[in-house]
Design an enzyme around this catalytic site. Sequence first.
Site, short mmCIF file in Angstrom:
data_model
loop_
_atom_site.label_atom_id
_atom_site.label_comp_id
_atom_site.label_asym_id
_atom_site.label_seq_id
_atom_site.Cartn_x
_atom_site.Cartn_y
_atom_site.Cartn_z
N ASP A 119 -0.50 -5.53 9.18
CA ASP A 119 -1.56 -4.69 8.88
C ASP A 119 -2.78 -5.45 8.33
OD1 ASP A 119 -3.13 -2.29 8.03
OD2 ASP A 119 -1.72 -1.56 6.65
N TRP B 26 0.88 -1.20 0.13
CA TRP B 26 0.09 -0.08 0.16
C TRP B 26 0.85 1.39 0.04
CZ3 TRP B 26 -2.11 2.91 4.69
CH2 TRP B 26 -3.16 3.74 4.47
N ALA C 182 -6.67 -4.76 7.41
CA ALA C 182 -7.69 -3.75 7.26
C ALA C 182 -8.66 -4.67 6.46
CB ALA C 182 -7.08 -2.78 6.36
N LYS D 58 -13.66 -0.80 6.44
CA LYS D 58 -14.21 -1.65 5.33
C LYS D 58 -15.15 -2.65 6.05
CE LYS D 58 -10.54 0.19 3.22
NZ LYS D 58 -9.22 0.76 3.61
C1 LMR Z 1 -7.09 2.31 -0.36
O1 LMR Z 1 -5.85 1.49 -0.67
O2 LMR Z 1 -7.56 2.43 -1.61
C2 LMR Z 1 -7.58 2.24 0.89
O3 LMR Z 1 -6.85 1.76 1.81
C3 LMR Z 1 -7.97 3.56 1.01
C4 LMR Z 1 -6.76 4.63 1.28
O4 LMR Z 1 -6.58 5.21 2.24
O5 LMR Z 1 -5.82 4.42 0.53
#
Ligand code: LMR
Length: 393
Positions: free
Chosen positions: A208, A127, A210, A243
Amino acid sequence: MFERLADQPPDKIIALGQAYRADPRPEKIDLGVGVYKNADGVTPIMRAVKAAETRLLAEETTKSYTGMLGEPAFRDALADLILGPGAHGDRRATAATPGGTGAVRQGFELVMMARPGARVWVSDPTWPNHSSILKHLKIETKTYRYFDAATRGVDFDGMMADLASIGPDDVVLLHGCCHNPTGANLDAAQWQAVTAHLAKTGALPFIDIAYQGFGDGLEEDAAGLRHLVAGVPEAIIAASCSKNFGIYRERTGLLLALGDAAGRDRLQSNLFYLNRQNYSFPPDHGARLVQMILTDDALRADWAAELEAVRSGMLDLRQALADELRQRTNSDRFDFLAHHRGMFSRLGATPEQVETLRRDYAIYMVADSRMNIAGLNAKTVPVLADAIATVGV
Ligand code: LMR
């Protein structure tokens, strides 16, 4: 003084959302930011959340501060959901945080306090905000191979080879489930191998999580994490309720640190300290809803049923897209879409192809070709399949 500020690069995911909103084409399709949408393109408030809010409105008598670490009942209920009821109860330290990102940030700061100079290993890719926060905190970051671009699965040999040299000064960031951005996940045997390696080397796992409940189910999505934390002396977990409870804007998350029972109070006091330094009291509204839902049998059952419907709906969309692409390409090379789990899949398109999809088809995905599967519906699946086949991904 402000003239010394540098321009900041735009956040790719957030900038994509802005571009989508500015696009006047009515047929546009948003597969960008990780937000669940139902078949009508709406991000609904879950039934149990609405019911809990109604109850809260009637019952709440004060808006005075809650605890510095958040409500203990919230922290216990969410920690139970992640770790299993009562699991590791005597070695858990927890803090409510503003969303999962708040937990990630606090977790990294805890690492800095515990082991200045520690290196954090992140999957390639991860991410983007992981890398961005680490850079902001000036924490040295290393990457380990993770995604096999040919198979669109996990490059596990590459991952273990890259992690071969880790030691007690290293932190390994793992995605608990539903890897963002690839959708490719470790299987049970791979979690076991990672656990054994971390236990042997003394490196600290930072998990992590999520998207619990978006992959294979609430319990299944936590199985790898549970195996890992049972096999190592220390771990950090950052969890998000954005989520799986659909309460994105309420900013509800949890930082969980597990050490030995003797050191628990000290660990807990460090989480207290971090909350106080960064934002003082964490937001309460979303946390209170989660607490009410998880501790009330009827609300919990309804929430779990609705979450399960969301999960199976995403699996159906994955299968439908893979089937449509089979037909159009006369090949099985997109079958990985049905095997990936969670909201995201990395399609494997080039940045130019992603740009063509946006320019010519009004289809928005992140430049690395991450698609939010939950942004699709029965009508848009064939449209996307047509576009992917025509562009020649
Ligand atoms: C994403 O990766 O799209 C989500 O986790 C929202 C974000 O905050 O980036």
